[in-house]
Write a protein that holds these residues in place. Sequence first.
Motif, mmCIF file in Angstrom:
data_model
loop_
_atom_site.group_PDB
_atom_site.id
_atom_site.type_symbol
_atom_site.label_atom_id
_atom_site.label_comp_id
_atom_site.label_asym_id
_atom_site.label_seq_id
_atom_site.Cartn_x
_atom_site.Cartn_y
_atom_site.Cartn_z
ATOM 1 N N THR A 12 0.856 -1.182 0.000
ATOM 2 C CA THR A 12 0.000 0.000 0.000
ATOM 3 C C THR A 12 0.891 1.230 0.000
ATOM 4 O O THR A 12 1.872 1.289 0.745
ATOM 5 C CB THR A 12 -0.914 0.012 1.245
ATOM 6 N N GLU A 13 0.566 2.174 -0.842
ATOM 7 C CA GLU A 13 1.298 3.437 -0.925
ATOM 8 C C GLU A 13 0.329 4.580 -0.656
ATOM 9 O O GLU A 13 -0.793 4.585 -1.169
ATOM 10 C CB GLU A 13 1.895 3.628 -2.323
ATOM 11 N N THR A 14 0.762 5.530 0.150
ATOM 12 C CA THR A 14 -0.011 6.747 0.375
ATOM 13 C C THR A 14 0.790 7.906 -0.188
ATOM 14 O O THR A 14 1.945 8.099 0.178
ATOM 15 C CB THR A 14 -0.282 6.965 1.878
ATOM 16 N N ARG A 61 -4.384 13.887 -2.015
ATOM 17 C CA ARG A 61 -3.910 12.694 -1.312
ATOM 18 C C ARG A 61 -4.518 11.470 -1.982
ATOM 19 O O ARG A 61 -5.670 11.498 -2.409
ATOM 20 C CB ARG A 61 -4.339 12.764 0.149
ATOM 21 N N THR A 119 -4.510 6.983 -1.710
ATOM 22 C CA THR A 119 -4.088 5.716 -1.123
ATOM 23 C C THR A 119 -4.223 4.664 -2.210
ATOM 24 O O THR A 119 -5.288 4.530 -2.821
ATOM 25 C CB THR A 119 -4.964 5.347 0.093
ATOM 26 N N ARG A 142 -3.532 0.617 -3.387
ATOM 27 C CA ARG A 142 -3.246 -0.770 -3.032
ATOM 28 C C ARG A 142 -2.768 -1.462 -4.291
ATOM 29 O O ARG A 142 -3.481 -1.496 -5.305
ATOM 30 C CB ARG A 142 -4.492 -1.445 -2.461
#
Length: 166
Positions: A23-25, A49, A51, A53
């Motif tokens: 997961t990258e934010t 922003r 998020t 997956r």
Amino acid sequence: MPPDAPEFSRPLALGRVGPEGRTETLEASAAEREILARRLGIPGIEALRATLRLSPDPDGAVRLAGRLEASVIQECVVTLDPVPQQVAEEFALRLLPAGREPADGPDDPDEIVAEGDVADLGEVVTEQLALALDPYPRAPEADLPAAARDEATGAFAALAALRGKG
């Protein structure tokens, strides 16, 4: 920043996703948001922003399921006044290793070919934001001129008259 560099670059090698996925934010800085707003032709981006997956596919591609949230300022199409808007968008696509041709069937997910097996997740988010923007933002009090609303004399009246001929 080089002239052809993406404004909101977050490169990720597809090989770093791993069998369990990741997961990258991503969050754009104030400077990145300012440059992105210019690119998108809007007065401002107050927040951006996402998020993401990422999970591997058996064929070597990477599935990406994302949620994008942004606060943007657009111009009203009637008054040109600033119109603050919230964007919340979910999206899914596949990241393909270099050299693979994207599928283009109507039921196929969107696919992006990674250059050198590195995908720029920031550019993916930027493209999704561009697609999610309201194409006709209007201030709550904005009203179209009477001529544009009147079907008998409005902008499309001449076209409607032509439809009846021939």
